[in-house]
Design an enzyme around this catalytic site. Structure first.
Site, short mmCIF file in Angstrom:
data_model
loop_
_atom_site.label_atom_id
_atom_site.label_comp_id
_atom_site.label_asym_id
_atom_site.label_seq_id
_atom_site.Cartn_x
_atom_site.Cartn_y
_atom_site.Cartn_z
CE LYS A 35 -0.34 -0.48 4.99
NZ LYS A 35 -1.19 -0.80 6.14
NE ARG A 130 -6.47 0.25 12.64
CZ ARG A 130 -5.33 0.19 11.96
NH1 ARG A 130 -4.53 1.23 11.92
NH2 ARG A 130 -4.99 -0.90 11.32
CE1 TYR A 257 10.80 32.32 3.64
CE2 TYR A 257 11.17 29.98 3.21
CZ TYR A 257 10.87 31.25 2.76
OH TYR A 257 10.62 31.45 1.43
CG MET A 305 7.70 24.12 -1.21
SD MET A 305 6.60 25.09 -2.25
CE MET A 305 5.56 25.89 -1.05
C1 LIG Z 1 -0.28 -1.83 6.70
C2 LIG Z 1 -0.79 -3.09 7.24
C3 LIG Z 1 0.08 -4.15 7.52
C4 LIG Z 1 1.58 -4.04 7.40
O1 LIG Z 1 2.10 -3.49 8.58
P1 LIG Z 1 3.67 -3.42 8.82
O2 LIG Z 1 3.80 -2.92 10.20
O3 LIG Z 1 4.21 -2.45 7.82
O4 LIG Z 1 4.19 -4.77 8.62
C5 LIG Z 1 -0.47 -5.34 7.95
N1 LIG Z 1 -1.80 -5.48 8.12
C6 LIG Z 1 -2.66 -4.48 7.88
C7 LIG Z 1 -4.10 -4.69 8.10
C8 LIG Z 1 -2.19 -3.25 7.45
O5 LIG Z 1 -3.05 -2.26 7.23
#
Ligand SMILES: *Cc1c(COP(=O)(O)O)cnc(C)c1O
Length: 363
Positions: A35, A130, A257, A305
């Site tokens: 992801k 969650r 800045y 930036m």
């Molecule tokens: C992102 C994610 C992972 C991977 O987590 P890491 O800590 O990067 O290994 C595993 N399971 C779910 C549900 C995630 O959203």
């Protein structure tokens, strides 16, 4: 002419980190989590480097379709499931497996039935609070899904909030507490997926049939107190930019800045072609390390930036054209993230699209 900034992805590091996970996974299948553009490493590179993984885990249908277009033929899992009804057709068309975490998703699958073949993983909320169903709801969810024509349940998943060994033993959501809440689900035959990177590395006894490995594949430790050397992993990304100007300034002169950094001695300040619009956090404080000409040079003044400044008074070799490593092999992304109160994950994912991604095949 392009701006002298880039990330380099070390394909061999991605591959060897996967092999490292293969060992700890101890026979369990590996979902390579890709992801957020493979944690900033580029989906294309990840699809190539992780060809030996059993599956890819992604966030959105769009990413899954891209992975298919790039030639990925094995399994693909949507970690948070689909987000709208319009995604459902694509699950079938591209053979994408989906997490089911809420009843609205079951309703949506029912509304669009019959399906040809939709594979579901029931997400259990074992204490992170969650996503997911409570474990006692699982049999009913299972039955509801299986009653929809063309829908089958192929797995059960949960996610640990704190699988790092340095997490408090009496904290509110330890791995042990979460496992206890899962109860007998964890003994289900086949399709059980519990471990993220941290649990894969540090809690092999949690078991399951597959693991979901993210950060470890990219060569960052899921626990900042445990080193890459201990884990046998290697950073897969080098983020670097060149020095484009050098200023010699007198004591009392300020840089950038807000004039946050003030010279205490005659100082050589190098201006580097990287700013917060490239993904280097503006919250980074003075003194945060960079690596140039074999030495550490500290950040001097607020990040702009498109530029940042470093103090190279003690690195006389550093000059216009010198390459400055912002993070990579010498400046571990987790260590740097610590300077501005975040974690390596955030820096990797926040890398801006304007930074070109290069590939290094040989190291
Ligand atoms: C992102 C994610 C992972 C991977 O987590 P890491 O800590 O990067 O290994 C595993 N399971 C779910 C549900 C995630 O959203």
């Amino acid at each position: 002419m392009s701006r002298p900034i880039s990330v380099t992805i070390h394909m061999n590091a991605l591959r060897s980190n996967l092999e490292r996970v293969r060992v700890t996974a101890a026979g369990r299948d590996i979902w390579a989590v890709v992801k957020a553009n493979a944690y900033g490493h580029g989906l294309t590179n990840a699809v190539q480097a992780f060809e030996k993984a059993e599956g890819l885990a992604v966030l959105e249908v769009g990413e899954a379709i891209r992975a298919r277009t790039l030639g990925w033929k094995k399994r693909i899992l949507l970690l948070e499931g689909f987000f709208e009804d319009a995604d459902i057709d694509n699950l079938e068309k591209y053979d994408i497996e989906t997490v089911i975490h809420s009843t609205w998703m079951i309703d949506a699958l029912k509304r669009h039935a019959p399906h040809s073949k939709i594979k579901c993983h029931i997400k259990i909320n074992s204490g992170m609070n969650r996503l997911g169903f409570l474990n006692f709801e699982c049999p009913e969810v299972h039955a509801m899904l299986e009653s929809i024509p063309g829908v089958s349940v192929v797995g059960v998943m949960t996610h640990f909030a704190n699988a790092e060994p340095t997490y408090l033993a009496d904290g509110p959501a330890t791995v042990d507490k979460q496992l206890a809440r899962l109860g007998r689900l964890k003994q289900l035959d086949g399709g059980v997926c519990l471990a993220n990177s941290a649990a894969t590395l540090f809690r092999p006894e949690v078991g399951g049939d597959s693991v979901r490995a993210g950060i470890v594949l990219y060569g960052a430790s899921p626990d900042k107190h445990i080193s890459n050397a201990e884990l046998g992993i290697r950073p897969a990304m080098t983020f670097a930019a060149k020095i484009i100007a050098v200023q010699q300034i007198a004591p009392g002169e300020a840089v950038g800045y807000g004039s946050r950094w003030v010279a205490k001695r005659p100082s050589r300040i190098a201006v580097v072609a990287c700013g917060y619009a490239d993904g280097y956090p503006r919250t980074m404080p003075d003194g945060a390390p960079t690596y140039v000409e074999g030495k550490i040079a500290p950040l001097a003044g607020a990040v702009s930036m498109d530029m940042l400044a470093i103090d190279v008074t003690d690195v006389p070799e550093a000059d216009i054209g010198s390459v400055v490593e912002l993070w990579g092999e010498h400046i571990l992304v987790n260590d740097l993230a610590d300077y501005c109160g975040t974690i390596g994950y955030e820096l990797l994912c926040a890398l801006a699209p304007r930074v070109p991604i290069r590939i290094s095949e040989n190291n």
